[in-house]
Design a protein around this motif. Sequence first.
Motif, short mmCIF file in Angstrom:
data_model
loop_
_atom_site.label_atom_id
_atom_site.label_comp_id
_atom_site.label_asym_id
_atom_site.label_seq_id
_atom_site.Cartn_x
_atom_site.Cartn_y
_atom_site.Cartn_z
N ASN A 229 -8.78 -1.85 11.68
CA ASN A 229 -8.03 -2.73 10.79
C ASN A 229 -8.00 -2.13 9.39
O ASN A 229 -9.03 -1.67 8.89
CB ASN A 229 -8.67 -4.11 10.75
N PRO A 230 -6.84 -2.12 8.73
CA PRO A 230 -6.75 -1.52 7.39
C PRO A 230 -7.57 -2.31 6.38
O PRO A 230 -7.93 -3.47 6.60
CB PRO A 230 -5.25 -1.59 7.09
N PRO A 231 -7.87 -1.69 5.24
CA PRO A 231 -8.66 -2.38 4.22
C PRO A 231 -7.90 -3.55 3.60
O PRO A 231 -6.67 -3.60 3.62
CB PRO A 231 -8.93 -1.27 3.19
N THR A 232 -8.67 -4.49 3.07
CA THR A 232 -8.10 -5.63 2.35
C THR A 232 -8.52 -5.53 0.88
O THR A 232 -9.19 -4.57 0.47
CB THR A 232 -8.60 -6.95 2.95
N GLU A 233 -8.17 -6.53 0.10
CA GLU A 233 -8.54 -6.52 -1.32
C GLU A 233 -10.04 -6.69 -1.51
O GLU A 233 -10.60 -6.26 -2.51
CB GLU A 233 -7.80 -7.64 -2.06
N VAL A 288 -5.24 6.36 -4.02
CA VAL A 288 -3.94 6.09 -3.41
C VAL A 288 -3.56 7.24 -2.48
O VAL A 288 -3.75 8.41 -2.82
CB VAL A 288 -2.86 5.90 -4.49
N GLY A 289 -3.06 6.93 -1.26
CA GLY A 289 -2.63 7.96 -0.34
C GLY A 289 -3.01 7.66 1.09
O GLY A 289 -3.42 6.54 1.43
N LEU A 290 -2.89 8.67 1.96
CA LEU A 290 -3.13 8.54 3.40
C LEU A 290 -4.56 8.96 3.74
O LEU A 290 -5.03 10.02 3.32
CB LEU A 290 -2.14 9.40 4.18
N PRO A 320 0.08 2.27 -4.26
CA PRO A 320 -0.16 1.97 -5.68
C PRO A 320 -0.05 0.47 -5.94
O PRO A 320 0.78 -0.22 -5.34
CB PRO A 320 0.95 2.75 -6.40
N LYS A 321 -0.90 -0.03 -6.83
CA LYS A 321 -0.87 -1.45 -7.16
C LYS A 321 0.35 -1.75 -8.03
O LYS A 321 0.60 -1.04 -9.01
CB LYS A 321 -2.15 -1.86 -7.90
#
Length: 407
Positions: A229-233, A288-290, A320-321
Amino acid sequence: MTPWLAAAEEPVGAADIPLLANRFRIDHGVKEVTFIIKRIEGGGPVILVRPDGSKLYSHRHPAGDVGWLQTKDAELITVRDPMPGPWQAIGNIDPDNRVRLLSDIELQYDPLPMRVFQSEILKVTSRVIIDGAQATDKDYVSDLGMTLRLQSLPHTEGAEQEDIQVGHYLDNGQDLDERPHDGVLTARVVLEADPGKYRAIISTGNEVFVRARSQEIFIYPQPFQYSLNPPTEKEGPKLSLLVDREELDPGSLAVTGQVLDPSGVATPFNGSGTEQNLSLTLTKPEMVGLYQVQATLLATTKGGREVQLQLPQREFSISPKPVIEPVVSQAASAAEATEHANEEGTSLWVWIAAGVGVLLLLLAAVGFILMQKRKALKKALAARQAAEEQASAKAPASEVDLNQPEQ
Protein backbone atom coordinates in the motif's frame (compact mmCIF):
# COMPACT_ATOMS: atom_id res chain seq x y z
CA MET A 1 27.46 -56.05 -28.77
CA THR A 2 29.90 -55.22 -25.99
CA PRO A 3 29.37 -54.29 -22.30
CA TRP A 4 29.55 -50.60 -23.15
CA LEU A 5 26.66 -51.03 -25.59
CA ALA A 6 24.71 -52.93 -22.94
CA ALA A 7 25.17 -49.96 -20.62
CA ALA A 8 23.48 -47.80 -23.22
CA GLU A 9 20.29 -49.82 -22.79
CA GLU A 10 19.95 -48.73 -19.16
CA PRO A 11 17.17 -46.26 -18.24
CA VAL A 12 17.95 -42.55 -18.38
CA GLY A 13 20.25 -41.46 -15.57
CA ALA A 14 21.29 -38.17 -13.99
CA ALA A 15 24.50 -38.18 -16.03
CA ASP A 16 22.58 -38.20 -19.32
CA ILE A 17 22.76 -34.91 -21.23
CA PRO A 18 19.84 -33.74 -23.39
CA LEU A 19 20.66 -33.65 -27.09
CA LEU A 20 19.44 -30.12 -27.86
CA ALA A 21 18.55 -29.34 -31.50
CA ASN A 22 19.97 -32.78 -32.43
CA ARG A 23 23.51 -31.49 -31.95
CA PHE A 24 26.24 -32.06 -29.37
CA ARG A 25 29.89 -31.07 -29.10
CA ILE A 26 32.40 -33.69 -27.96
CA ASP A 27 35.78 -32.64 -26.60
CA HIS A 28 39.10 -34.47 -26.82
CA GLY A 29 38.83 -35.90 -23.29
CA VAL A 30 35.86 -38.16 -24.07
CA LYS A 31 36.68 -41.88 -24.21
CA GLU A 32 33.23 -43.04 -25.13
CA VAL A 33 29.88 -41.53 -26.08
CA THR A 34 26.44 -43.12 -26.31
CA PHE A 35 23.63 -41.46 -28.25
CA ILE A 36 20.17 -42.53 -27.00
CA ILE A 37 17.81 -41.31 -29.72
CA LYS A 38 14.06 -41.86 -29.84
CA ARG A 39 12.31 -42.06 -33.20
CA ILE A 40 8.87 -40.70 -33.96
CA GLU A 41 6.47 -43.52 -34.79
CA GLY A 42 7.00 -44.52 -38.40
CA GLY A 43 10.30 -42.64 -38.65
CA GLY A 44 13.25 -44.07 -40.53
CA PRO A 45 16.71 -44.97 -39.17
CA VAL A 46 18.95 -42.28 -37.71
CA ILE A 47 22.12 -41.00 -39.38
CA LEU A 48 25.02 -39.65 -37.29
CA VAL A 49 27.19 -36.97 -38.84
CA ARG A 50 30.73 -36.63 -37.48
CA PRO A 51 32.61 -33.31 -37.25
CA ASP A 52 34.45 -33.97 -40.53
CA GLY A 53 31.15 -34.50 -42.37
CA SER A 54 31.44 -38.27 -42.65
CA LYS A 55 28.34 -40.29 -41.74
CA LEU A 56 27.56 -43.32 -39.62
CA TYR A 57 24.62 -45.57 -40.56
CA SER A 58 22.98 -48.44 -38.74
CA HIS A 59 24.02 -50.74 -41.57
CA ARG A 60 27.41 -49.18 -42.30
CA HIS A 61 29.87 -48.17 -39.55
CA PRO A 62 33.36 -49.18 -38.35
CA ALA A 63 33.16 -52.58 -36.63
CA GLY A 64 34.54 -52.59 -33.09
CA ASP A 65 34.53 -48.79 -32.75
CA VAL A 66 30.78 -48.30 -33.14
CA GLY A 67 27.95 -50.30 -31.61
CA TRP A 68 24.46 -49.77 -33.00
CA LEU A 69 21.31 -51.22 -31.48
CA GLN A 70 17.88 -50.61 -33.02
CA THR A 71 14.73 -51.13 -30.96
CA LYS A 72 11.11 -50.56 -31.87
CA ASP A 73 11.18 -46.85 -31.10
CA ALA A 74 14.80 -45.91 -30.37
CA GLU A 75 18.41 -46.05 -31.58
CA LEU A 76 21.25 -46.70 -29.11
CA ILE A 77 24.58 -45.78 -30.67
CA THR A 78 27.88 -46.04 -28.79
CA VAL A 79 31.13 -44.68 -30.22
CA ARG A 80 34.59 -45.34 -28.76
CA ASP A 81 37.22 -42.59 -28.96
CA PRO A 82 34.80 -40.26 -30.77
CA MET A 83 36.13 -37.55 -33.04
CA PRO A 84 36.29 -34.22 -31.12
CA GLY A 85 33.98 -31.50 -32.40
CA PRO A 86 30.27 -31.00 -33.21
CA TRP A 87 28.18 -34.11 -33.91
CA GLN A 88 24.71 -34.12 -35.42
CA ALA A 89 21.83 -36.60 -35.57
CA ILE A 90 19.66 -36.57 -38.71
CA GLY A 91 16.27 -38.22 -39.04
CA ASN A 92 12.61 -38.09 -38.08
CA ILE A 93 13.36 -38.20 -34.37
CA ASP A 94 11.64 -37.29 -31.12
CA PRO A 95 12.86 -34.21 -29.18
CA ASP A 96 13.44 -36.31 -26.02
CA ASN A 97 16.98 -37.53 -26.82
CA ARG A 98 20.09 -37.96 -24.65
CA VAL A 99 23.85 -38.28 -24.76
CA ARG A 100 25.89 -40.27 -22.24
CA LEU A 101 29.64 -39.64 -21.92
CA LEU A 102 32.46 -41.68 -20.49
CA SER A 103 35.64 -39.68 -19.93
CA ASP A 104 38.21 -38.59 -17.39
CA ILE A 105 36.37 -35.28 -16.98
CA GLU A 106 33.25 -35.46 -14.84
CA LEU A 107 30.76 -32.89 -13.56
CA GLN A 108 29.39 -33.33 -10.06
CA TYR A 109 26.69 -31.16 -8.51
CA ASP A 110 24.64 -30.83 -5.36
CA PRO A 111 21.18 -32.22 -6.24
CA LEU A 112 18.36 -29.69 -6.34
CA PRO A 113 15.19 -30.14 -4.27
CA MET A 114 12.65 -32.18 -6.20
CA ARG A 115 9.84 -29.85 -5.15
CA VAL A 116 10.53 -26.11 -5.43
CA PHE A 117 8.47 -22.90 -5.70
CA GLN A 118 8.10 -20.31 -8.40
CA SER A 119 10.48 -17.36 -7.66
CA GLU A 120 12.42 -19.47 -5.14
CA ILE A 121 16.08 -18.57 -4.64
CA LEU A 122 18.39 -21.61 -4.80
CA LYS A 123 22.06 -22.13 -4.15
CA VAL A 124 23.44 -24.21 -7.01
CA THR A 125 26.91 -25.79 -6.76
CA SER A 126 28.82 -27.83 -9.33
CA ARG A 127 32.38 -29.23 -9.39
CA VAL A 128 34.68 -30.29 -12.20
CA ILE A 129 36.39 -33.62 -11.44
CA ILE A 130 39.35 -34.86 -13.50
CA ASP A 131 40.74 -38.36 -12.89
CA GLY A 132 38.75 -38.54 -9.66
CA ALA A 133 40.11 -35.29 -8.18
CA GLN A 134 38.88 -31.70 -8.20
CA ALA A 135 40.22 -29.82 -11.21
CA THR A 136 43.07 -27.38 -10.57
CA ASP A 137 44.79 -27.29 -13.97
CA LYS A 138 44.53 -23.73 -15.28
CA ASP A 139 43.85 -25.03 -18.79
CA TYR A 140 40.62 -26.58 -17.50
CA VAL A 141 39.45 -23.99 -14.96
CA SER A 142 40.32 -20.90 -17.00
CA ASP A 143 37.15 -18.98 -18.01
CA LEU A 144 35.06 -21.74 -16.48
CA GLY A 145 31.33 -21.06 -16.40
CA MET A 146 28.15 -22.78 -15.26
CA THR A 147 24.74 -22.53 -16.95
CA LEU A 148 21.36 -23.57 -15.57
CA ARG A 149 18.56 -24.30 -18.04
CA LEU A 150 15.00 -25.46 -17.51
CA GLN A 151 13.51 -27.69 -20.18
CA SER A 152 9.74 -28.08 -19.77
CA LEU A 153 8.23 -31.55 -19.82
CA PRO A 154 4.64 -31.12 -21.06
CA HIS A 155 2.01 -33.58 -19.86
CA THR A 156 0.06 -33.56 -23.12
CA GLU A 157 1.39 -35.00 -26.34
CA GLY A 158 2.25 -32.43 -28.97
CA ALA A 159 2.51 -29.57 -26.50
CA GLU A 160 5.29 -27.06 -27.16
CA GLN A 161 8.47 -27.64 -25.15
CA GLU A 162 10.09 -24.60 -23.57
CA ASP A 163 13.83 -24.20 -23.06
CA ILE A 164 14.56 -21.45 -20.53
CA GLN A 165 18.07 -20.27 -19.67
CA VAL A 166 17.85 -19.24 -16.03
CA GLY A 167 21.39 -17.84 -15.86
CA HIS A 168 25.08 -18.18 -16.60
CA TYR A 169 27.62 -17.95 -13.77
CA LEU A 170 31.42 -17.75 -13.65
CA ASP A 171 34.06 -19.30 -11.40
CA ASN A 172 35.22 -15.82 -10.39
CA GLY A 173 34.85 -15.70 -6.59
CA GLN A 174 31.94 -13.23 -6.71
CA ASP A 175 28.51 -13.39 -5.09
CA LEU A 176 28.12 -16.92 -3.61
CA ASP A 177 31.19 -18.34 -5.39
CA GLU A 178 33.75 -18.75 -2.60
CA ARG A 179 37.07 -18.85 -4.47
CA PRO A 180 37.92 -17.93 -8.07
CA HIS A 181 39.30 -20.49 -10.54
CA ASP A 182 39.11 -23.47 -8.19
CA GLY A 183 36.84 -25.66 -10.31
CA VAL A 184 33.92 -25.21 -7.89
CA LEU A 185 31.10 -23.00 -9.14
CA THR A 186 28.43 -21.71 -6.75
CA ALA A 187 25.62 -19.40 -7.83
CA ARG A 188 22.48 -17.77 -6.51
CA VAL A 189 19.66 -18.77 -8.86
CA VAL A 190 16.09 -17.42 -8.99
CA LEU A 191 13.58 -19.83 -10.54
CA GLU A 192 11.60 -17.46 -12.75
CA ALA A 193 9.43 -19.98 -14.59
CA ASP A 194 5.78 -20.96 -14.74
CA PRO A 195 4.65 -23.80 -12.49
CA GLY A 196 5.10 -27.24 -14.02
CA LYS A 197 7.44 -30.19 -14.52
CA TYR A 198 10.94 -29.43 -15.80
CA ARG A 199 14.27 -31.02 -16.53
CA ALA A 200 16.94 -28.90 -14.83
CA ILE A 201 20.16 -29.01 -16.86
CA ILE A 202 23.36 -27.89 -15.16
CA SER A 203 26.26 -27.56 -17.58
CA THR A 204 29.80 -26.29 -17.18
CA GLY A 205 32.73 -25.85 -19.49
CA ASN A 206 34.89 -23.51 -21.51
CA GLU A 207 36.76 -23.63 -24.81
CA VAL A 208 38.41 -26.92 -23.77
CA PHE A 209 35.45 -29.08 -22.65
CA VAL A 210 31.71 -29.15 -21.90
CA ARG A 211 29.94 -31.33 -19.35
CA ALA A 212 26.35 -31.42 -18.13
CA ARG A 213 24.08 -33.15 -15.64
CA SER A 214 20.32 -33.10 -15.37
CA GLN A 215 17.47 -33.96 -13.03
CA GLU A 216 13.71 -33.52 -12.96
CA ILE A 217 12.09 -30.96 -10.69
CA PHE A 218 8.54 -29.73 -10.04
CA ILE A 219 7.94 -25.98 -9.77
CA TYR A 220 4.89 -25.16 -7.64
CA PRO A 221 3.03 -21.80 -7.57
CA GLN A 222 4.16 -19.07 -5.19
CA PRO A 223 2.91 -19.96 -1.67
CA PHE A 224 2.01 -16.36 -0.78
CA GLN A 225 0.03 -13.26 -1.74
CA TYR A 226 1.88 -9.96 -1.59
CA SER A 227 0.73 -6.34 -1.72
CA LEU A 228 2.21 -2.92 -1.01
CA ASN A 229 0.00 0.00 0.00
CA PRO A 230 1.41 3.44 -0.90
CA PRO A 231 2.31 5.91 1.85
CA THR A 232 -0.24 8.26 3.36
CA GLU A 233 0.13 11.67 4.99
CA LYS A 234 0.56 10.04 8.40
CA GLU A 235 2.67 6.90 7.73
CA GLY A 236 4.94 5.19 5.22
CA PRO A 237 4.13 2.41 2.74
CA LYS A 238 2.77 -0.83 4.19
CA LEU A 239 3.94 -4.26 3.08
CA SER A 240 1.39 -7.07 3.53
CA LEU A 241 1.87 -10.84 3.13
CA LEU A 242 -0.60 -13.70 3.31
CA VAL A 243 1.11 -17.13 3.16
CA ASP A 244 -0.31 -20.53 2.35
CA ARG A 245 -0.21 -22.33 5.69
CA GLU A 246 -0.53 -25.66 3.86
CA GLU A 247 2.92 -25.03 2.35
CA LEU A 248 4.75 -22.78 4.84
CA ASP A 249 4.99 -22.73 8.62
CA PRO A 250 3.40 -19.40 9.68
CA GLY A 251 5.64 -19.25 12.76
CA SER A 252 8.80 -19.12 10.65
CA LEU A 253 8.19 -16.02 8.54
CA ALA A 254 10.74 -13.26 8.10
CA VAL A 255 11.06 -10.51 5.49
CA THR A 256 14.19 -8.61 4.51
CA GLY A 257 14.67 -6.06 1.78
CA GLN A 258 15.42 -2.49 0.80
CA VAL A 259 13.71 0.64 -0.51
CA LEU A 260 15.51 2.46 -3.34
CA ASP A 261 14.76 6.18 -3.44
CA PRO A 262 14.75 8.22 -6.70
CA SER A 263 18.49 8.90 -6.35
CA GLY A 264 19.30 5.17 -5.95
CA VAL A 265 20.09 5.27 -2.23
CA ALA A 266 18.94 2.06 -0.47
CA THR A 267 17.22 1.99 2.91
CA PRO A 268 17.18 -1.55 4.35
CA PHE A 269 14.27 -3.00 6.33
CA ASN A 270 13.32 -6.31 7.92
CA GLY A 271 10.56 -7.84 9.98
CA SER A 272 9.16 -11.15 11.19
CA GLY A 273 5.85 -12.72 12.10
CA THR A 274 4.26 -15.74 13.70
CA GLU A 275 0.87 -15.59 12.00
CA GLN A 276 -0.43 -16.38 8.53
CA ASN A 277 -0.60 -12.63 7.88
CA LEU A 278 2.53 -10.51 8.10
CA SER A 279 2.42 -6.70 7.90
CA LEU A 280 5.33 -4.30 7.95
CA THR A 281 5.15 -0.48 7.80
CA LEU A 282 8.21 1.05 6.13
CA THR A 283 9.83 4.40 6.80
CA LYS A 284 7.83 7.32 5.47
CA PRO A 285 9.63 8.78 2.43
CA GLU A 286 10.07 12.51 1.89
CA MET A 287 11.84 12.87 -1.47
CA VAL A 288 9.68 13.49 -4.51
CA GLY A 289 9.94 10.80 -7.21
CA LEU A 290 9.67 7.06 -7.91
CA TYR A 291 10.59 4.46 -5.25
CA GLN A 292 11.29 0.72 -5.67
CA VAL A 293 10.74 -1.93 -3.00
CA GLN A 294 12.78 -5.16 -3.25
CA ALA A 295 12.21 -7.89 -0.69
CA THR A 296 12.79 -11.57 0.11
CA LEU A 297 10.59 -13.87 2.19
CA LEU A 298 12.38 -16.42 4.39
CA ALA A 299 10.36 -19.33 5.73
CA THR A 300 10.31 -23.03 6.54
CA THR A 301 8.16 -25.45 4.57
CA LYS A 302 5.83 -27.90 6.25
CA GLY A 303 8.41 -30.55 5.39
CA GLY A 304 11.13 -28.67 7.29
CA ARG A 305 13.08 -27.25 4.30
CA GLU A 306 14.39 -23.70 4.65
CA VAL A 307 13.40 -21.60 1.65
CA GLN A 308 14.00 -18.10 0.31
CA LEU A 309 11.38 -16.61 -2.00
CA GLN A 310 11.91 -13.47 -4.02
CA LEU A 311 8.93 -11.12 -3.72
CA PRO A 312 7.83 -9.26 -6.86
CA GLN A 313 9.31 -5.78 -7.09
CA ARG A 314 6.83 -3.06 -6.19
CA GLU A 315 6.88 0.70 -6.87
CA PHE A 316 5.26 3.82 -5.50
CA SER A 317 5.77 7.52 -6.11
CA ILE A 318 5.74 10.74 -4.12
CA SER A 319 4.25 13.73 -5.92
CA PRO A 320 5.12 17.38 -5.21
CA LYS A 321 2.84 18.97 -2.63
CA PRO A 322 0.41 21.49 -4.20
CA VAL A 323 0.68 25.15 -3.08
CA ILE A 324 -2.52 25.84 -1.10
CA GLU A 325 -3.38 29.47 -0.29
CA PRO A 326 -4.95 30.22 3.14
CA VAL A 327 -8.73 30.34 3.37
CA VAL A 328 -8.62 34.06 4.30
CA SER A 329 -6.67 34.84 1.19
CA GLN A 330 -9.12 32.85 -0.88
CA ALA A 331 -12.02 34.75 0.69
CA ALA A 332 -10.25 38.04 0.13
CA SER A 333 -9.58 37.08 -3.45
CA ALA A 334 -13.22 36.15 -3.90
CA ALA A 335 -14.36 39.49 -2.35
CA GLU A 336 -11.87 41.35 -4.50
CA ALA A 337 -13.11 39.56 -7.57
CA THR A 338 -16.72 40.37 -6.63
CA GLU A 339 -15.85 43.99 -5.97
CA HIS A 340 -13.99 44.15 -9.25
CA ALA A 341 -16.99 42.66 -11.01
CA ASN A 342 -19.29 45.18 -9.28
CA GLU A 343 -16.96 47.98 -10.25
CA GLU A 344 -16.94 46.75 -13.81
CA GLY A 345 -20.77 46.60 -13.75
CA THR A 346 -21.02 50.11 -12.24
CA SER A 347 -18.58 51.50 -14.76
CA LEU A 348 -20.64 50.02 -17.57
CA TRP A 349 -23.82 51.69 -16.33
CA VAL A 350 -21.95 54.99 -15.85
CA TRP A 351 -20.77 54.84 -19.44
CA ILE A 352 -24.26 54.03 -20.64
CA ALA A 353 -25.77 56.91 -18.61
CA ALA A 354 -23.10 59.31 -19.84
CA GLY A 355 -23.78 58.32 -23.44
CA VAL A 356 -27.51 58.85 -23.01
CA GLY A 357 -26.87 62.25 -21.37
CA VAL A 358 -24.63 63.39 -24.22
CA LEU A 359 -27.23 62.24 -26.73
CA LEU A 360 -29.96 64.16 -24.89
CA LEU A 361 -27.78 67.29 -24.78
CA LEU A 362 -27.18 67.03 -28.51
CA LEU A 363 -30.88 66.64 -29.17
CA ALA A 364 -31.68 69.60 -26.86
CA ALA A 365 -29.10 71.80 -28.62
CA VAL A 366 -30.50 70.93 -32.03
CA GLY A 367 -34.05 71.64 -30.79
CA PHE A 368 -32.97 74.96 -29.28
CA ILE A 369 -31.29 76.02 -32.52
CA LEU A 370 -34.36 75.09 -34.55
CA MET A 371 -36.60 77.03 -32.18
CA GLN A 372 -34.38 80.13 -32.38
CA LYS A 373 -34.35 79.98 -36.16
CA ARG A 374 -38.12 79.65 -36.20
CA LYS A 375 -38.52 82.68 -33.89
CA ALA A 376 -36.15 84.75 -36.06
CA LEU A 377 -38.10 83.80 -39.19
CA LYS A 378 -41.38 84.83 -37.57
CA LYS A 379 -39.88 88.21 -36.52
CA ALA A 380 -38.58 88.83 -40.04
CA LEU A 381 -41.97 88.12 -41.61
CA ALA A 382 -43.76 90.34 -39.08
CA ALA A 383 -41.36 93.23 -39.72
CA ARG A 384 -41.81 92.97 -43.48
CA GLN A 385 -45.58 93.01 -43.17
CA ALA A 386 -45.47 96.05 -40.91
CA ALA A 387 -43.27 97.92 -43.36
CA GLU A 388 -45.60 97.24 -46.24
CA GLU A 389 -48.60 98.51 -44.28
CA GLN A 390 -46.76 101.68 -43.31
CA ALA A 391 -45.81 102.40 -46.92
CA SER A 392 -49.43 102.11 -48.05
CA ALA A 393 -50.60 104.65 -45.47
CA LYS A 394 -48.19 107.41 -46.64
CA ALA A 395 -49.13 107.33 -50.43
CA PRO A 396 -51.09 110.65 -51.90
CA ALA A 397 -54.95 110.57 -52.49
CA SER A 398 -54.86 112.03 -56.11
CA GLU A 399 -52.63 109.39 -57.26
CA VAL A 400 -53.77 108.20 -60.63
CA ASP A 401 -54.95 104.62 -60.75
CA LEU A 402 -53.40 103.15 -63.82
CA ASN A 403 -55.83 100.32 -63.80
CA GLN A 404 -58.78 102.74 -64.57
CA PRO A 405 -59.70 103.65 -68.22
CA GLU A 406 -58.54 106.94 -69.58
CA GLN A 407 -60.77 109.92 -68.95
